[in-house]
Design a protein around this motif. Structure first.
Motif, mmCIF file in Angstrom:
data_model
loop_
_atom_site.group_PDB
_atom_site.id
_atom_site.type_symbol
_atom_site.label_atom_id
_atom_site.label_comp_id
_atom_site.label_asym_id
_atom_site.label_seq_id
_atom_site.Cartn_x
_atom_site.Cartn_y
_atom_site.Cartn_z
ATOM 1 N N SER A 1 98.814 100.017 102.255
ATOM 2 C CA SER A 1 99.001 101.373 102.784
ATOM 3 C C SER A 1 100.370 101.535 103.431
ATOM 4 O O SER A 1 100.906 102.635 103.492
ATOM 5 N N SER A 2 100.929 100.430 103.924
ATOM 6 C CA SER A 2 102.201 100.529 104.651
ATOM 7 C C SER A 2 103.414 100.514 103.718
ATOM 8 O O SER A 2 104.531 100.687 104.181
ATOM 9 N N CYS A 3 103.194 100.293 102.418
ATOM 10 C CA CYS A 3 104.306 100.349 101.464
ATOM 11 C C CYS A 3 103.766 100.979 100.170
ATOM 12 O O CYS A 3 103.711 100.350 99.126
ATOM 13 N N PRO A 4 103.357 102.261 100.271
ATOM 14 C CA PRO A 4 102.542 102.891 99.222
ATOM 15 C C PRO A 4 103.382 103.519 98.120
ATOM 16 O O PRO A 4 103.377 104.734 97.924
ATOM 17 N N THR A 5 104.076 102.692 97.372
ATOM 18 C CA THR A 5 105.014 103.202 96.370
ATOM 19 C C THR A 5 104.323 104.020 95.288
ATOM 20 O O THR A 5 104.744 105.125 94.965
ATOM 21 N N LEU A 6 103.255 103.468 94.708
ATOM 22 C CA LEU A 6 102.612 104.141 93.576
ATOM 23 C C LEU A 6 101.762 105.323 94.032
ATOM 24 O O LEU A 6 101.619 106.306 93.300
ATOM 25 N N THR A 7 101.192 105.225 95.226
ATOM 26 C CA THR A 7 100.293 106.300 95.677
ATOM 27 C C THR A 7 101.028 107.397 96.431
ATOM 28 O O THR A 7 100.557 108.516 96.502
ATOM 29 N N ARG A 8 102.189 107.092 97.015
ATOM 30 C CA ARG A 8 102.883 108.114 97.786
ATOM 31 C C ARG A 8 104.373 108.193 97.491
ATOM 32 O O ARG A 8 105.090 108.981 98.124
ATOM 33 N N GLY A 9 104.887 107.374 96.560
ATOM 34 C CA GLY A 9 106.315 107.418 96.249
ATOM 35 C C GLY A 9 106.650 108.551 95.267
ATOM 36 O O GLY A 9 105.772 109.232 94.750
ATOM 37 N N HIS A 10 107.945 108.746 95.050
ATOM 38 C CA HIS A 10 108.410 109.725 94.073
ATOM 39 C C HIS A 10 108.841 109.005 92.803
ATOM 40 O O HIS A 10 109.424 107.929 92.873
ATOM 41 N N TYR A 11 108.587 109.628 91.662
ATOM 42 C CA TYR A 11 109.013 109.062 90.381
ATOM 43 C C TYR A 11 110.409 109.570 90.092
ATOM 44 O O TYR A 11 110.599 110.757 89.790
ATOM 45 N N GLU A 12 111.408 108.694 90.206
ATOM 46 C CA GLU A 12 112.799 109.116 90.014
ATOM 47 C C GLU A 12 113.682 107.902 89.799
ATOM 48 O O GLU A 12 113.224 106.771 89.933
ATOM 49 N N TYR A 13 114.936 108.119 89.460
ATOM 50 C CA TYR A 13 115.897 107.017 89.359
ATOM 51 C C TYR A 13 116.279 106.560 90.767
ATOM 52 O O TYR A 13 116.632 107.386 91.615
ATOM 53 N N ASP A 14 116.220 105.256 90.996
ATOM 54 C CA ASP A 14 116.658 104.729 92.299
ATOM 55 C C ASP A 14 117.256 103.336 92.088
ATOM 56 O O ASP A 14 117.015 102.691 91.065
ATOM 57 N N PHE A 15 117.999 102.904 93.083
ATOM 58 C CA PHE A 15 118.576 101.563 93.039
ATOM 59 C C PHE A 15 117.508 100.504 93.295
ATOM 60 O O PHE A 15 116.539 100.744 94.007
ATOM 61 N N GLY A 16 117.738 99.310 92.744
ATOM 62 C CA GLY A 16 116.838 98.195 93.009
ATOM 63 C C GLY A 16 117.093 97.526 94.349
ATOM 64 O O GLY A 16 116.231 96.824 94.871
#
Lengths: 413, 413
Positions: free
Chosen positions: B274-289
């Motif tokens: 829950s504290s790093c919710p990339t798939l459930t609360r992130g945005h789908y976009e181009y970003d740096f690694g």
């Protein structure tokens, strides 16, 4: 990795095969042979029966097999990369007991001990642990059989190895430092055994469990050697020429080596630390199993029950005596013993990690040292040999020892 | 334990099976798709070719198979004791990647990465590590292929986990805290990637290696799912109904789940903290690694490359983004994602340890939480289901987390 075999359905009892069966344990007060009733406050009758049995095979109960099958049969691995690094004509195999939930061979006996106690209606077990391998194994087994468990941990290890405590607590056990009544004493296996025996004798609902030395413990460990024997055959080897195991109390070594005792073509080798050289420099005599003199007297090689070994990193090899069965084998010449200082032992451990990939327990590294030495001898002699050694446990909870070795802070004691 | 199968001799490439193939990585300066020459300072051509391949299968080189066979095929285990404890009609299986020398699935890609770099004449690799699983795996692989290795370890982990450092040093690697130029900064995977990329770009003899996210990394991990598929069939299961894996960058989850993507009857579930919710609360976009913006831009679910997650114990799940392949699967609806706070995750971990016997890594415990939830749902619905989850690693170097949980000191972040 090699083809696996089935888990054996019976334990192999070496006693009928010994030239000199070990003399019976003596009562600490009367010095007469102990009877079953003397041991009843500590152990369930099923285990007492196994302790004195001369039956050649003893069936493993179904519920014990069900648990052993969580990780057994364990892999038999050919150490090809180590062979290549040594450029030896020897073929090196190891039996990998590190894959058990507790990370060593110890659960092989913890599981039946927990089972027989539960069957006898015992609600709670008390035990000692040195480096923590045995305490972890019993904590694991008690979690699966729903028994309470209290572990008296040698204080020096208790302070040095907090993560071993966490492991036991994760499985629901209580862990305290021993000796409980002398908070400044670093403790020894002897003091911790005294604490655990005192606990068990003092409570009606509680028995005691020991992780090595006794006949029934070595009996339970014979699944190791039986599997290895079958796996070697599947790999096309008729037999090993040499079987090597590290030896503290003797349960790991016995588990691997005892099934090979009846075959005189198989050489057996015990490896111990120079700083606790029971088999190579001890006396063969009756001695107590603990420091307080509460246990029966056992006939064994011993450095004296008040011997406190230096705090070497291989905590599992710091016991003042040896299993009566192992002692009998060494005394009769059926098994040889060597001792090594820990610096050359860790050198072998790091060589193993960088060739085979896994990081062994410091105890296991003693067997690896002797294996490398034997493989290099075979090379000098230009002689094919099949060497089997016991990979008794992983070193993932012993990394401080590696840090000390790599940092040049490790002495020979 | 179940019958084992052979180690697969080819990696499964999911890209031809995706509804929406992931958009190409973009150059950080020009925002144009990167070409092979842009990546050549970091990776050998063989890996760059795999990164963009649309071939359905890619052969595994013999020397890589030789090393994988040190611990593969890994066990597929039916978690009968957990099923009994939950009283569920679901059949629960797990694929046990904890048996590798480094204790997780990470060596599956560390080994081919070290191999291809050595074949390309590279003498030295630089990499980052968070919790230490990836750094350990690459250190192990480099030891076996005779390559130097330098690991930039997130400073917070470097300070909390000295034993992970010892492991890497035992295999001969050098370990330093990241960010190297800000000694008071706790670091993140993003800063450590920046440090490692800077090292690799600055030295002719050095390449970079990444432990997750990229297509070739997930490709190498597909040995997991391929073996599991064959082992399930040997166990008499036509297919799993539900495949569950924890997800940080996505390599563990991808390795298990990708071979099941072509079968629409198999449901796929990602579990994140829950504290790093990339798939459930992130945005789908181009970003740096990475945090410094030195890597190509990837098309993925992200919380932003400057996101610094709370220091939860599952360090392997604290990445700000997700593999483009995993992101594509979630975006297209082929895979679901859930997030759990770490308290309920550790509750599941302890329940697992006390029933099945082994202590899982905090990352793995996320998959166990979701598995228990799914098994209890199946019970409520009175429905047989076959659940397969990824046991990505053991928790033997994460015992402080268990101490914190058992001591009531663990918050949800």
């Amino acid at each position: 990795m090699l083809p696996t075999t089935e888990v054996p359905e019976a334990w192999f009892n070496v006693v009928p095969h010994l030239l000199e069966p070990p003399p019976p344990p003596l009562h600490p007060a009367t010095r007469e042979p102990v009877g079953p009733q003397d041991l009843a406050p500590l152990f369930p009758m099923a285990l007492i029966g196994q302790e004195v049995s001369s039956e050649p095979w003893i069936d493993i109960p179904g519920p014990v097999l069900d648990v052993l099958r969580l990780w057994r049969p364990t892999p038999l691995v050919r150490a090809r990369r180590l062979e290549q690094a040594l450029d030896t004509p020897a073929r090196i195999y190891f039996k990998d007991e590190s894959v058990s939930p507790a990370g060593s061979h110890k659960p092989n006996t913890a599981v039946p001990q927990a089972y027989y106690n539960r069957e006898a209606g015992v609600k709670r077990l008390a035990t000692e642990t040195g480096a923590g391998q045995w305490g972890s194994a019993l904590a694991f087994a008690c979690a699966l059989f729903g028994i309470e468990c209290k572990v008296y941990m040698v204080r020096a290890s208790y302070l040095q190895k907090p993560y071993r405590q966490v492991m036991m607590q994760t499985w629901g056990s209580e862990v305290v430092a021993s000796p409980v009544d002398q908070p400044d004493h670093p403790g020894s296996l002897g003091t911790a055994i005294s604490d655990a025996v005192r606990d068990a004798v003092g409570r009606e609902d509680t028995h005691y469990a020991l992780g090595s030395v006794l006949n029934h413990v070595l009996l339970h460990q014979t699944v190791i050697g039986q599997e290895a024997k079958a796996q070697l055959r599947l790999a096309g080897e008729e037999r090993p020429d040499l079987v090597i195991g590290c030896c503290g109390g003797g349960s790991n070594l016995g588990g691997l080596a005892l099934p090979f005792v009846p075959d005189p073509a198989v050489e057996l080798l015990a490896v111990e630390p120079s700083s606790c050289p029971t088999l190579t420099r001890g006396h063969y005599e009756y001695d107590f199993g603990d420091s307080a003199g509460m246990t029966p007297l056992l006939s064994m090689y011993t450095l004296g029950h008040d011997f406190v070994p230096p705090s070497i990193h291989a905590g599992g090899l710091r016991y003042h005596g040896d299993a009566p069965i192992i002692s009998s084998l060494v005394r009769s010449g059926r098994m040889r013993a060597v001792a090594h200082p820990q610096t050359v032992v860790f050198e072998a451990a790091v060589q193993f990690a960088r060739t085979q990939g896994t990081i062994p327990a410091p105890e296991t590294a003693h067997a690896i040292r002797a294996t490398i030495d034997a493989a290099l001898e075979a090379k000098q002699a230009g002689r094919e040999r099949v060497i089997l050694f016991g990979y008794s446990g992983h070193g993932l909870l012993d990394l401080q020892a590696y840090a000390d070795y790599l940092g040049g802070r490790l002495g020979d004691d």
